[in-house]
Motif scaffolding. Sequence first.
Motif, short mmCIF file in Angstrom:
data_model
loop_
_atom_site.label_atom_id
_atom_site.label_comp_id
_atom_site.label_asym_id
_atom_site.label_seq_id
_atom_site.Cartn_x
_atom_site.Cartn_y
_atom_site.Cartn_z
N GLN A 61 -16.64 -6.71 3.20
CA GLN A 61 -16.30 -7.00 1.80
C GLN A 61 -15.09 -6.22 1.27
OE1 GLN A 61 -17.54 -9.49 0.28
NE2 GLN A 61 -19.05 -9.90 1.88
N LEU A 62 -15.02 -4.93 1.59
CA LEU A 62 -13.98 -4.10 0.97
C LEU A 62 -12.58 -4.61 1.30
CD1 LEU A 62 -13.06 -1.63 -0.62
CD2 LEU A 62 -13.42 -0.23 1.42
N GLY A 63 -12.37 -5.00 2.55
CA GLY A 63 -11.08 -5.52 2.95
C GLY A 63 -10.69 -6.75 2.13
N LYS A 64 -11.67 -7.62 1.90
CA LYS A 64 -11.40 -8.83 1.10
C LYS A 64 -10.96 -8.47 -0.32
CE LYS A 64 -14.88 -11.86 3.23
NZ LYS A 64 -16.06 -12.70 2.97
N VAL A 65 -11.67 -7.52 -0.92
CA VAL A 65 -11.38 -7.11 -2.29
C VAL A 65 -9.96 -6.53 -2.38
CG1 VAL A 65 -12.01 -5.48 -4.11
CG2 VAL A 65 -13.80 -6.70 -2.85
N LEU A 66 -9.63 -5.66 -1.42
CA LEU A 66 -8.31 -5.01 -1.47
C LEU A 66 -7.20 -6.03 -1.18
CD1 LEU A 66 -8.96 -1.55 0.25
CD2 LEU A 66 -8.92 -2.11 -2.18
N ALA A 67 -7.45 -6.98 -0.28
CA ALA A 67 -6.43 -7.99 0.02
C ALA A 67 -6.14 -8.83 -1.22
CB ALA A 67 -6.89 -8.89 1.17
N LYS A 68 -7.17 -9.14 -1.98
CA LYS A 68 -6.94 -9.89 -3.24
C LYS A 68 -6.09 -9.08 -4.20
CE LYS A 68 -10.81 -13.07 -3.45
NZ LYS A 68 -12.18 -13.23 -3.89
N ARG A 69 -6.36 -7.78 -4.25
CA ARG A 69 -5.55 -6.94 -5.14
C ARG A 69 -4.09 -6.91 -4.69
NH1 ARG A 69 -8.07 -1.22 -5.67
NH2 ARG A 69 -5.89 -0.87 -6.30
N VAL A 70 -3.86 -6.88 -3.39
CA VAL A 70 -2.48 -6.91 -2.89
C VAL A 70 -1.79 -8.19 -3.33
CG1 VAL A 70 -0.99 -6.94 -0.86
CG2 VAL A 70 -3.01 -5.45 -0.90
N LEU A 71 -2.47 -9.31 -3.17
CA LEU A 71 -1.86 -10.60 -3.51
C LEU A 71 -1.63 -10.73 -5.01
CD1 LEU A 71 -3.80 -12.85 -0.99
CD2 LEU A 71 -1.38 -12.23 -0.91
N ALA A 72 -2.45 -10.04 -5.81
CA ALA A 72 -2.28 -10.06 -7.26
C ALA A 72 -1.30 -8.97 -7.73
CB ALA A 72 -3.63 -9.88 -7.94
N HIS A 73 -0.70 -8.26 -6.77
CA HIS A 73 0.21 -7.14 -7.08
C HIS A 73 -0.45 -6.11 -7.97
CE1 HIS A 73 3.51 -9.16 -5.07
NE2 HIS A 73 3.10 -10.27 -5.65
N ASP A 74 -1.74 -5.95 -7.77
CA ASP A 74 -2.52 -5.00 -8.57
C ASP A 74 -2.86 -3.79 -7.68
OD1 ASP A 74 -4.33 -3.70 -10.20
OD2 ASP A 74 -6.00 -5.04 -9.68
N THR A 75 -1.82 -3.09 -7.23
CA THR A 75 -2.04 -1.98 -6.30
C THR A 75 -1.30 -0.74 -6.76
OG1 THR A 75 -0.13 -2.67 -5.01
CG2 THR A 75 -2.27 -3.47 -4.27
N ASP A 76 -1.72 0.39 -6.22
CA ASP A 76 -0.97 1.61 -6.39
C ASP A 76 -1.14 2.46 -5.13
OD1 ASP A 76 -3.56 2.44 -6.57
OD2 ASP A 76 -3.47 3.00 -8.69
N GLY A 77 -0.54 3.63 -5.12
CA GLY A 77 -0.73 4.57 -4.02
C GLY A 77 -0.35 3.99 -2.66
N ALA A 78 -1.11 4.39 -1.65
CA ALA A 78 -0.82 4.00 -0.27
C ALA A 78 -0.81 2.47 -0.11
CB ALA A 78 -1.85 4.62 0.67
N LEU A 79 -1.74 1.81 -0.77
CA LEU A 79 -1.84 0.35 -0.61
C LEU A 79 -0.56 -0.35 -1.06
CD1 LEU A 79 -3.56 -1.99 0.29
CD2 LEU A 79 -4.67 -2.01 -1.94
N LYS A 80 0.02 0.16 -2.13
CA LYS A 80 1.26 -0.42 -2.64
C LYS A 80 2.40 -0.26 -1.63
CE LYS A 80 3.98 -0.64 -6.87
NZ LYS A 80 3.97 -0.23 -8.29
N VAL A 81 2.50 0.93 -1.05
CA VAL A 81 3.60 1.17 -0.09
C VAL A 81 3.43 0.31 1.16
CG1 VAL A 81 4.89 2.91 1.18
CG2 VAL A 81 3.79 3.52 -0.98
N TYR A 82 2.20 0.26 1.68
CA TYR A 82 1.96 -0.62 2.84
C TYR A 82 2.33 -2.06 2.51
CZ TYR A 82 -0.59 2.83 5.70
OH TYR A 82 -0.95 3.90 6.47
N SER A 83 1.95 -2.51 1.32
CA SER A 83 2.23 -3.90 0.93
C SER A 83 3.73 -4.15 0.91
CB SER A 83 1.63 -4.19 -0.44
OG SER A 83 0.25 -3.95 -0.44
N GLN A 84 4.46 -3.18 0.36
CA GLN A 84 5.92 -3.34 0.30
C GLN A 84 6.52 -3.37 1.71
OE1 GLN A 84 6.61 -0.01 -2.25
NE2 GLN A 84 6.61 -1.25 -4.13
N MET A 85 6.00 -2.49 2.57
CA MET A 85 6.50 -2.47 3.95
C MET A 85 6.33 -3.82 4.62
SD MET A 85 4.97 1.13 5.39
CE MET A 85 4.74 0.33 6.97
#
Lengths: 526, 526
Positions: B499-523
């Motif tokens: 479940q957690l991976g699904k939730v975080l992936a949705k946040r990435v696609l909604a550009h609703d991220t910060d911290g490490a997740l945001k940097v990985y997404s940009q990379m």
Amino acid sequence: MINWNNLDTLEAFKELKETPLVDLNKVMSGEAGAERVKTYNIPMAEGLNYNFAAKKVDDTTLKALEKLATEAELSNKFAALYNGEVVNTGENRLVLHHMTRGQLGEAVNADGVDKRTFYTTQQKRIAEFADKVHNGAITNGAGEKFTTVVQIGIGGSDLGPRAMYIALENWAKKNNSFKMEAHFISNVDPDDASAVLASIDVAHSLFILVSKSGTTLETLTNESFVKNALKEAGLDPAKHMIAVTSETSPLAKSDDYLDAFYMDDYIGGRFSSTSSVGGAVLSLAFGPDVFADFLEGASAEDKLALNKDILKNPAMLDALIGVYERNVLGYECTAVLPYSQGLSRFPAHLQQLDMESNGKSVNRFNEPVNYPTGPVIFGEPGTNGQHSFYQLLHQGTNIVPLQFIGFKNSQLENDVTIQDSTSQQKLCANVAAQIVAFACGKDDENPNKTFKGGRPSSIITGDKLTPKSLGALLSHFENKVMFQGFLWNINSFDQEGVQLGKVLAKRVLAHDTDGALKVYSQMLGI
Amino acid sequence: MINWNNLDTLEAFKELKETPLVDLNKVMSGEAGAERVKTYNIPMAEGLNYNFAAKKVDDTTLKALEKLATEAELSNKFAALYNGEVVNTGENRLVLHHMTRGQLGEAVNADGVDKRTFYTTQQKRIAEFADKVHNGAITNGAGEKFTTVVQIGIGGSDLGPRAMYIALENWAKKNNSFKMEAHFISNVDPDDASAVLASIDVAHSLFILVSKSGTTLETLTNESFVKNALKEAGLDPAKHMIAVTSETSPLAKSDDYLDAFYMDDYIGGRFSSTSSVGGAVLSLAFGPDVFADFLEGASAEDKLALNKDILKNPAMLDALIGVYERNVLGYECTAVLPYSQGLSRFPAHLQQLDMESNGKSVNRFNEPVNYPTGPVIFGEPGTNGQHSFYQLLHQGTNIVPLQFIGFKNSQLENDVTIQDSTSQQKLCANVAAQIVAFACGKDDENPNKTFKGGRPSSIITGDKLTPKSLGALLSHFENKVMFQGFLWNINSFDQEGVQLGKVLAKRVLAHDTDGALKVYSQMLGI
């Protein structure tokens, strides 16, 4: 004068064991976590990056690893290898697979020839042969073009070339480089060869028999299978087959083959994708230029492996972190998780590369070692794996370090937008999400919905999976495995562990068995 | 009234830990070894046999395992499951996959219907639909027969059905049961769908959309991919697609599909090969009779799992030995090694089945457990694996228990004799040889050529891989995983770890991220 010492005798290893453990959940959180992701990132060749922010290391650990690299003389050992020392001591052989794609050090003379010249000569001969097949100068007996190439080989003659073919098939189709469809026959199970032969147009197929020794049982058996099929179709096998083998093998210079291309004892099967073993099938499938680009990528990445600074040497750093995970943190497995359908069989290739190289219990002086060596390697492409075994990776009782791979762009560039994002964006969002989910976890009042985190991973990122980036990727893992072998003080280049099974199988077939072996044989109808 | 207790609270488990260790090298040697191979052998359904002679157990261990089975109330727990208790407590659901192929106990009524009737009704509806496709009563828009079926699904909607299709493809071709070629689209990587669509004749293809909830992101995305391709070819998607889903999903009773076939919440994805999820694609590919035979094999093996005597219940015994290896001997992995090319993706299916079911850290009451649960599962078909990762299995520093599978006969019965033996004989000789090599090892004055042995394995043997024996094989492993879940006192039927991976992936696609997740997404370009 290099000192080949066991890992547990090194002062730096003792110090490494004493370094404070890193709290991954903590260091990956908040803005410090963001900084870490930016900092713990090393450029590789061909636009790739090795990011180790989600590994359980910090600057203190890295310093200890740097000391370990120095004390273990990793760079000197690599230099000894590419300069032609007998690093494969068990089999008394040089280890020259790097030379199939470049020359990192001195000229190496062996068997009376300059080895770099030997490898490039084979590469040129294959290129010329492939061009002739493509332009119709070499045809089947009826003067018609070959449309299909079939590699007959097993182990290193199968897994690497097959994984590379699958990795580049769609790229080649998109980039007008697709010349011939390739198939692979490997298993001695007759259903393998039968099914492949039934699925192809035999009359327009060119078969590549790949066996260094020319004596591999599976491969010779499958060759007979193919020859029978050719004869039954009224075709002359000698007009449909080429060989990739050593110059001293019975397959070399035989009238049974249209031509033969050579490898030698200094290229281990699992390191042979950049030699004639991968060269023939990939040059025929995609053209020699694509194969040359693949070699160029591998060569560029090899050069990075020369750096003594571990922060400029991704393969060496990856190797050191892996040994830290195996020998200090005590993790037994590593999962390889490429978020790229093209890399669907890359984990199977790395499984051989790593487990056959470093699954050893004795050091290079044939003395038992007192520490764990190579890990179990497994993996499937994401996002498929997320819906399969990731449950255990997230919430199982053992920690499995993870190696992610991800690309910004797809190979075919054919995509669809659903809910405001493309499939490729969904793919990339998932891999980013997984890294953070594994590292940081999530609290929940229900322990069944709790993710402890603290599960380490690294990721290799890139723009796109191309011949060059694939070559760089392959080189990275080959060199990682090599450096780990140096650290464990084992010989990564022999494989004595496969011998006993061969001997006993021969005894079964000769009905020379007793005891348990006899009963098992009878149960299986022999 | 069943007692659901943690493994480490059971008296029998404490006794098991005290039983003397078995010296495998010794007990497998000489004539005593031969006797052991004959004795430690249990008949399974459809001519299969489960042989555990090369496991580290003896009559004392077996008695302790029998006590453990009794104290853990394995048979009662299985009865509770097939009689319709809420065994999947986390999701508050029944667990009824056995009922897709038979009824082991009482009638189970849920959602206002008799569930056995529900499953057989779906099976009949699929059979009628498949017959109509095969006889041309259902055609594409131009009135032409469908030639190809494509399953769109991921995880349990992909791995099991795909592995079963590959397992029976050659058998069906040999036995005139091959009706339609099947393909599978699973990964959200757009290169997966693009490549499959480019390789098929879309105008004559029937697509099966498989999603229980009707909301799986990968599957809906790939459906759009397919619909675009159909529209671009001037075709009406609604005339080319069917759905397999739950009756309450948005996909049910929709005009977007030619027809819909149902599953329900009581069939976990990884246990769904015998439900409509496997039924639709396998009935279309091979005909309903072949699918019925597959169910018959599974049903026959399920009945053996009812035996309270562990020596007449191969799945229960296999489960107990596995727990002994994991929790007493301390082994972390298990390798699945089928000597059958048809089973090339069976290990990938078992990897999901086992790791997603039992990769858990909390018991069924959501309390953390203090012992290891599910192992890491990996494998490739033999003899291929012998030339790959077997080096580590033979001579690595960790012991990996092995699950061999072998058949006396090939599926295509097309063979060649080389050096006085057929390929099939060579295949069987190799698996027999490997068992003994792993168990008994071999001394050598050179430690690098020494095999310590003591590496445990079991083998399932059979005459041939057929629909019935495949069904029995599948049932065996499904029931083994279930019994192990009972022993570990975990819920094998949920998967909160995804479940957690699904939730975080949705946040990435909604550009609703910060911290490490945001940097990985940009990379990764998001």
